[in-house]
Design an enzyme around this catalytic site. Structure first.
Site, PDB file in Angstrom:
ATOM      1  N   PHE A 149      35.633  32.091  34.005  1.00  0.00           N
ATOM      2  CA  PHE A 149      34.128  31.378  33.772  1.00  0.00           C
ATOM      3  C   PHE A 149      33.031  32.381  33.801  1.00  0.00           C
ATOM      4  O   PHE A 149      31.906  32.317  33.001  1.00  0.00           O
ATOM      5  CB  PHE A 149      33.876  30.158  34.588  1.00  0.00           C
ATOM      6  CG  PHE A 149      33.362  30.653  35.987  1.00  0.00           C
ATOM      7  CD1 PHE A 149      32.107  30.972  36.339  1.00  0.00           C
ATOM      8  CD2 PHE A 149      34.494  30.327  37.180  1.00  0.00           C
ATOM      9  CE1 PHE A 149      31.849  31.223  37.723  1.00  0.00           C
ATOM     10  CE2 PHE A 149      34.027  30.881  38.376  1.00  0.00           C
ATOM     11  CZ  PHE A 149      32.831  31.312  38.727  1.00  0.00           C
ATOM     12  N   LYS A 173      43.025  30.887  25.813  1.00  0.00           N
ATOM     13  CA  LYS A 173      42.828  29.595  26.723  1.00  0.00           C
ATOM     14  C   LYS A 173      41.571  30.128  27.740  1.00  0.00           C
ATOM     15  O   LYS A 173      41.718  30.685  28.717  1.00  0.00           O
ATOM     16  CB  LYS A 173      43.927  29.433  27.589  1.00  0.00           C
ATOM     17  CG  LYS A 173      43.983  27.935  28.312  1.00  0.00           C
ATOM     18  CD  LYS A 173      42.697  27.364  29.069  1.00  0.00           C
ATOM     19  CE  LYS A 173      42.843  27.943  30.452  1.00  0.00           C
ATOM     20  NZ  LYS A 173      41.596  27.497  31.224  1.00  0.00           N
ATOM     21  N   GLU A 176      37.557  26.078  31.109  1.00  0.00           N
ATOM     22  CA  GLU A 176      36.919  24.698  30.893  1.00  0.00           C
ATOM     23  C   GLU A 176      35.793  24.594  31.485  1.00  0.00           C
ATOM     24  O   GLU A 176      35.119  23.443  30.893  1.00  0.00           O
ATOM     25  CB  GLU A 176      38.017  23.812  31.419  1.00  0.00           C
ATOM     26  CG  GLU A 176      38.155  23.666  33.056  1.00  0.00           C
ATOM     27  CD  GLU A 176      39.011  24.445  33.522  1.00  0.00           C
ATOM     28  OE1 GLU A 176      39.360  24.248  34.909  1.00  0.00           O
ATOM     29  OE2 GLU A 176      39.563  25.649  32.847  1.00  0.00           O
ATOM     30  N   SER A 226      41.293  34.765  40.039  1.00  0.00           N
ATOM     31  CA  SER A 226      41.381  35.347  41.646  1.00  0.00           C
ATOM     32  C   SER A 226      42.862  35.537  41.712  1.00  0.00           C
ATOM     33  O   SER A 226      43.872  35.517  40.912  1.00  0.00           O
ATOM     34  CB  SER A 226      41.621  33.777  42.311  1.00  0.00           C
ATOM     35  OG  SER A 226      42.472  33.124  41.967  1.00  0.00           O
ATOM     36  N   CYS A 281      33.230  40.006  39.460  1.00  0.00           N
ATOM     37  CA  CYS A 281      34.350  40.822  40.323  1.00  0.00           C
ATOM     38  C   CYS A 281      33.939  41.863  40.538  1.00  0.00           C
ATOM     39  O   CYS A 281      34.578  42.773  41.462  1.00  0.00           O
ATOM     40  CB  CYS A 281      35.618  40.649  39.318  1.00  0.00           C
ATOM     41  SG  CYS A 281      35.804  41.527  37.649  1.00  0.00           S
ATOM     42  N   GLU A 379      36.799  36.726  49.021  1.00  0.00           N
ATOM     43  CA  GLU A 379      35.881  36.943  48.144  1.00  0.00           C
ATOM     44  C   GLU A 379      35.013  35.824  47.840  1.00  0.00           C
ATOM     45  O   GLU A 379      35.558  34.792  47.596  1.00  0.00           O
ATOM     46  CB  GLU A 379      36.907  37.301  46.844  1.00  0.00           C
ATOM     47  CG  GLU A 379      35.873  37.509  45.558  1.00  0.00           C
ATOM     48  CD  GLU A 379      36.843  37.538  44.160  1.00  0.00           C
ATOM     49  OE1 GLU A 379      36.153  38.245  43.352  1.00  0.00           O
ATOM     50  OE2 GLU A 379      37.983  36.818  44.221  1.00  0.00           O
TER      51      GLU A 379
END
Length: 494
Positions: A149, A173, A176, A226, A281, A379
Site C-alpha cells: 500500500f 495484484k 486493496e 512484510s 521500507c 518494524e
C-alpha cells in the site's frame, strides 16, 4: 458507493465475488470506495488473458516494446498531477510526496525503454572448427506482481516495466487499501499501445495471491511487503517451481559519528524518519548516536519535530499525512504506550490532530531505547524514530550487523576513512554516506540482505532484467556437406 474494478483483456471489469473490501479516506476516517475481492476463478481468468497475449507480445520486436514504454512514460508524465492526487486520496500521503513517488517511478519506465541494450546476448565465432556459440535472453511467460500500500504507483512500476519490455505478460495484484491507481496505470498502458491482455489487474487479498502462487501458468512472482509474508510467498512459490523475488521488512539504522554536522544529520533524520508518516521500507527508524553527539542530536531533532506540519493532503501546507488505517495507527501508538524505560522525548499521541477523525499520529521521538525493546526490534512502519546510544563506532557497526534485517543503512560523518570502512564492513544491501535514504537510481537495482530479501535477484535495474528473462545458449554449425562424417567421440573444441 464507488466500486474499484479489475482490469481484464484491456478493460475495467466489475468483480463478481461476494466479498467487499473497504477503501478508506485516511484523512477523514470515512469509507470512500470498495473493491470486490477477486475469486480464484477471476484471478485464473486474468492469468488466462495474459497467457493468450503472451505469444504475440513475445514476438513483438524489441523496438516495438521499447516504443510502448516511451509512450507510457509520456502519458504518465502528462498525467502526473492526477495520478499523485489519486495516490494521496487513498494512501493519505501529501500530494508532494506522491509526486516524488511518481518521479522515481518515471525513472524505472525510462530505464525499461532502454532495456533492449541489456537484452543483447554474447557471440563467440569459431568456438570450434566451423562452430559458433551465442547466448540469448528470452522472456519467462506470464509473471505476477503483488505490491504494497505504501507506494501504489512506484512499486508496480518497479516490476511491470521491466517485465513487459522483456516480452513477458503481467498480472498485478495491488494492495486493496489504495487500488485505484493500478487501473489508471493499466489504462495508460493501453493508450501507449500495449496489446489487450498483456497487463491485467486483480483487486483482492489473500485468495487472489494464493491463486497466483499455485497457478501453473504463472512463471515468476515479485512481492514487496512484510518479512513473514515475503518468506511465505518465497517458500510457496519456489516449491511450486516458480522464480520468486520477495522483498520483506526493514529496520534501517542511521549511524551518526561524533564528527558529523549535527544540523545536517538532524535534518536527514527528520526527513527520512517522518516522510510519508514513516510508511516506507527505507525509512530511517533507528538513529545510532555515537559518543558525545547524542545529546545535541536529540535536541536538534526534537526542535525540528515541532515545526512539522501534519495534515490532510488537501492542505497544501501539510508535510506529513495520516497513516493508512485506524488499526495501523493504533498499533503504532501502542509502541509509544509500551516504551518502558526509554525516554519518550516527543509523543505523537499528544499532537492535537491525533484526536481528530482521520488516522493521524504526530511525529514521535524516543531516546535511549534498549535493544531488546519492541521499539527497536520491530518494524513499526510509522512516524516513530528511536535513538540508540553507543560509545564507539565498533558498537554501532555491531548493532547494524546483528540486526535481523539488512535493507538499508546510512552513516553521517566528515571522515572519509570511516565512511569507507563502514560501507565495506556493514551487512546491508543499500548504504548511504551522508544520504539517509539510499534508494538506488533506476539503472542500479533495489534490495536488501538477510530477512529483507528472499530470492537471488534484486528488483528493477539490471537485476530486474535478469529476473524476468532466462538465458539460452545456442551452438551452431553450417558445415560443407562434403566434410560431414559420423563421430561418436566427445565434441571437440580444439
Amino acid at each position: 458507493m464507488r466500486e474499484i474494478k479489475h482490469w481484464l483483456d484491456g478493460a475495467a471489469v466489475s468483480g463478481g465475488g461476494d466479498r467487499r473490501l473497504p477503501v478508506w479516506d485516511p484523512a477523514t476516517g470515512e469509507q470512500q470506495a470498495y473493491v470486490v475481492a477477486a475469486t480464484a476463478d477471476e484471478t485464473a481468468r486474468a492469468v488466462a488473458s495474459a497467457a493468450r497475449a503472451f505469444p504475440d507480445w513475445r514476438a513483438a520486436s524489441l523496438s516495438r516494446r521499447s516504443e510502448v514504454m516511451f509512450r507510457f512514460r509520456e502519458l504518465v508524465d502528462a498525467n502526473r498531477k492526477e495520478i499523485a492526487s489519486l495516490v494521496s486520496q487513498e494512501h493519505g500521503k501529501t500530494v508532494a510526496d506522491a509526486g516524488g513517488e511518481l518521479a522515481r517511478g518515471l525513472e524505472n519506465i525510462e530505464f525499461a525503454a532502454g532495456a533492449p541494450h541489456l537484452l543483447k546476448g554474447g557471440y563467440s565465432e569459431q568456438a570450434s572448427s566451423g562452430v559458433d556459440v551465442y547466448s540469448i535472453r528470452q522472456p519467462l511467460g506470464v509473471v505476477a506482481g503483488i505490491t504494497p500500500f505504501n507506494f501504489p504507483a512506484m512499486v508496480p512500476m518497479w516490476m511491470f516495466c521491466n517485465a513487459l519490455v522483456c516480452g513477458n505478460t503481467f498480472v498485478l495484484k495491488p494492495s486493496e487499501k489504495d487500488p485505484s491507481v493500478s487501473l489508471m496505470l493499466a489504462d495508460l498502458l493501453r493508450q501507449a499501445g500495449l496489446p489487450d491482455g498483456a497487463f491485467n489487474v486483480v483487486q483482492g487479498d489473500r485468495e487472489a495471491v494464493e491463486t497466483l502462487i499455485a497457478h501453473p501458468d504463472v512463471q515468476a512472482l515479485s512481492f514487496v511487503g512484510s518479512t513473514p509474508v515475503a518468506k511465505s510467498i518465497y517458500e510457496q512459490g519456489t516449491r511450486a517451481g516458480k522464480r520468486v523475488q520477495a522483498l520483506g521488512g526493514a529496520k534501517n539504522h542511521m549511524v551518526v559519528l561524533p564528527d558529523a554536522d549535527v544540523d545536517s544529520a538532524a535534518d536527514a533524520a527528520v526527513s527520512a524518519g517522518y516522510g510519508s508518516a514513516g510508511e516506507r521500507c527505507m525509512a530511517v527508524s533507528v538513529v545510532v548516536a555515537v559518543g558525545a553527539v547524542g545529546d545535541p542530536l536529540v535536541a536538534a531533532i526534537r526542535d525540528r519535530i515541532g515545526r512539522i506540519a501534519v495534515g490532510p493532503a488537501s492542505d497544501p501546507s501539510a508535510e506529513m499525512g495520516p497513516l493508512i488505517s485506524r488499526e495501523h495507527r493504533d498499533k503504532v501508538a501502542g509502541y509509544l504506550a509500551a516504551a518502558g524505560t526509554a525516554d519518550v522525548v516527543v509523543d505523537g499521541r499528544d499532537a492535537p490532530i491525533s484526536d481528530g477523525p482521520g488516522f493521524f499520529l504526530g511525529a514521535s521521538l524516543v531516546d535511549k531505547v534498549p535493544t531488546d525493546s519492541p521499539l527497536y526490534t520491530d518494524e513499526i512502519f510509522g512516524p516513530v524514530l528511536s535513538v540508540v546510544r553507543t560509545d564507539t563506532y565498533e558498537e554501532a557497526l555491531e548493532l547494524v550487523n546483528d540486526n535481523e534485517f539488512g535493507n538499508g543503512t546510512a552513516i553521517f560523518t566528515r571522515d572519509g576513512g570511516a565512511a569507507r570502512r563502514f560501507q565495506y564492513d556493514v551487512n546491508c544491501g543499500m548504504v548511504g554516506v551522508n544520504v539517509p535514504v539510499p534508494v538506488p537510481v533506476a539503472y542500479y537495482s533495489f534490495g536488501g540482505w538477510k530477512s529483507s530479501l528472499f530470492g537471488d535477484l534484486h528488483m528493477y535495474g539490471p537485476e530486474g532484467i535478469q529476473f524476468y528473462t532466462r538465458s539460452k545458449v545456442v551452438t551452431s554449425r553450417w558445415p560443407d556437406p562434403a566434410t560431414s562424417e559420423v563421430d561418436l567421440g566427445f565434441p571437440k573444441v580444439r
